[in-house]
Design a protein around this motif. Sequence first.
Motif, PDB file in Angstrom:
ATOM      1  N   LEU A   1     -38.597  21.040 -24.068  1.00 32.57           N
ATOM      2  CA  LEU A   1     -38.055  19.818 -23.485  1.00 32.57           C
ATOM      3  C   LEU A   1     -37.237  19.075 -24.533  1.00 32.57           C
ATOM      4  CD1 LEU A   1     -41.225  18.453 -21.622  1.00 32.57           C
ATOM      5  CD2 LEU A   1     -39.338  19.761 -20.628  1.00 32.57           C
ATOM      6  N   ARG A   2     -36.062  18.625 -24.153  1.00 28.02           N
ATOM      7  CA  ARG A   2     -35.281  17.702 -24.979  1.00 28.02           C
ATOM      8  C   ARG A   2     -35.271  16.373 -24.227  1.00 28.02           C
ATOM      9  NH1 ARG A   2     -31.116  17.519 -28.728  1.00 28.02           N
ATOM     10  NH2 ARG A   2     -32.454  19.012 -29.843  1.00 28.02           N
ATOM     11  N   VAL A   3     -35.822  15.342 -24.871  1.00 27.00           N
ATOM     12  CA  VAL A   3     -35.930  14.013 -24.271  1.00 27.00           C
ATOM     13  C   VAL A   3     -34.981  13.075 -25.003  1.00 27.00           C
ATOM     14  CG1 VAL A   3     -37.454  12.090 -23.689  1.00 27.00           C
ATOM     15  CG2 VAL A   3     -38.363  14.439 -23.725  1.00 27.00           C
ATOM     16  N   PHE A   4     -34.020  12.501 -24.283  1.00 28.10           N
ATOM     17  CA  PHE A   4     -33.187  11.460 -24.877  1.00 28.10           C
ATOM     18  C   PHE A   4     -33.760  10.117 -24.454  1.00 28.10           C
ATOM     19  CE2 PHE A   4     -29.550   8.487 -24.791  1.00 28.10           C
ATOM     20  CZ  PHE A   4     -29.279   8.487 -26.154  1.00 28.10           C
TER      21      PHE A   4
ATOM     22  N   ASN B   1     -35.085  12.834 -33.619  1.00 26.22           N
ATOM     23  CA  ASN B   1     -33.832  12.676 -34.349  1.00 26.22           C
ATOM     24  C   ASN B   1     -33.183  11.370 -33.892  1.00 26.22           C
ATOM     25  OD1 ASN B   1     -31.269  12.795 -35.459  1.00 26.22           O
ATOM     26  ND2 ASN B   1     -30.973  14.961 -35.015  1.00 26.22           N
ATOM     27  N   PRO B   2     -33.089  10.357 -34.787  1.00 24.63           N
ATOM     28  CA  PRO B   2     -32.523   9.062 -34.385  1.00 24.63           C
ATOM     29  C   PRO B   2     -31.075   9.148 -33.909  1.00 24.63           C
ATOM     30  CG  PRO B   2     -33.679   8.879 -36.476  1.00 24.63           C
ATOM     31  CD  PRO B   2     -33.575  10.338 -36.176  1.00 24.63           C
ATOM     32  N   SER B   3     -30.314  10.118 -34.412  1.00 25.64           N
ATOM     33  CA  SER B   3     -28.912  10.254 -33.989  1.00 25.64           C
ATOM     34  C   SER B   3     -28.691  11.600 -33.320  1.00 25.64           C
ATOM     35  CB  SER B   3     -27.974  10.108 -35.199  1.00 25.64           C
ATOM     36  OG  SER B   3     -28.306  11.034 -36.206  1.00 25.64           O
ATOM     37  N   GLY B   4     -29.683  12.058 -32.581  1.00 25.21           N
ATOM     38  CA  GLY B   4     -29.634  13.379 -31.969  1.00 25.21           C
ATOM     39  C   GLY B   4     -28.581  13.522 -30.893  1.00 25.21           C
ATOM     40  N   GLN B   5     -28.263  14.768 -30.593  1.00 26.18           N
ATOM     41  CA  GLN B   5     -27.273  15.051 -29.556  1.00 26.18           C
ATOM     42  C   GLN B   5     -27.845  14.719 -28.177  1.00 26.18           C
ATOM     43  OE1 GLN B   5     -24.243  15.761 -30.246  1.00 26.18           O
ATOM     44  NE2 GLN B   5     -24.573  16.012 -32.440  1.00 26.18           N
TER      45      GLN B   5
END
Length: 326
Positions: free
Chosen positions: A211-214, A291-295
């Motif tokens: 999972l990628r969670v923004f 990651n604070p500035s993640g994609q």
Amino acid sequence: MILLLSTSDDTNLDHVIDWLKLQAHAYLRLNADDVMEEPLHLSLQPPRLAFRGHEVDLSQVGVVWLRKFGNFRRSAFHARAASRLRRESLLQLEREHASLLTALTSLLEDKHWLTHPSRLRVNKVEMLLKAQRSGLLTPETHVLNRGEDLSRLLAGGEYISKSLFEPLFLKEEGGLYSMFTRTLEPEELPRMGEHFFPSLVQRKVEKEYELRVFYLDGECHTMAIFSQQSERTRQDFREIDWTRPTRMVPYALPMELEEAIRRFMRAIGLNCGSLDIIKSTDGGYYFLEVNPSGQFGMVSHPCNSFLYEKIARYLIDHDLRAQEAH
């Protein structure tokens, strides 16, 4: 006025700016790698910034979005200077560059920030500890530097290794050399030696999917990544299989997991960031890192999340609030 702090190769920011333009809202973009190239004048009394022909009264800035503000060594200036300056001189210029960026962010201390400068760098082990305290599951984790300790771990199950800091990506004429998560094999132990640099080792979590969670101001925008469907992406979905693209779809997190993520992000002082989570075959959701500035483009496009528009709206709303407060 919205101030955008980033680098010239930040294409995600380009798309957010498109929405700001559509709303005809005032903004200024300052790229950290452009301050050595473009006309720049930063004044402390009064606090003003002149850049690329635009002059901004910093007291009129209502919100600042900090993306990837730095990367001196990846700039065109560094590439040119590296061939004609001594290493000590180049390091001094890097420090001078960092001091300039710090001076600018200090002038903006009282502004509303989307990702505060003090939260731009995170420590993976510290984040794992704070995730545990917030109610998130994390893999069994070790930092070690002795072959005998690693051997004892491998005797009890499968483990993976990853960088303690950010992964290193080296561009050479022959190609790109990348650091990815990899499984540690017992037969590799003799080649590692008895003493090696302190390394991050985690018990391998058997993935059902990733999972990628923004995360944006309390909201979770989530994508499921079915990386287990390809041998190439099974260990790390960043090792893209271009012949068999990984399936990525929108995902609804369990309510208790969303609340644990909110507790965690509040605990570390972040109002924006990308989280990596594994849905395990044992049914658990394991937090890996943030990651604070993640994609976030990789979530927005496949999932139709309209994240570029939502971020633009967030920035505009907070800028308007600041104007009303004045």
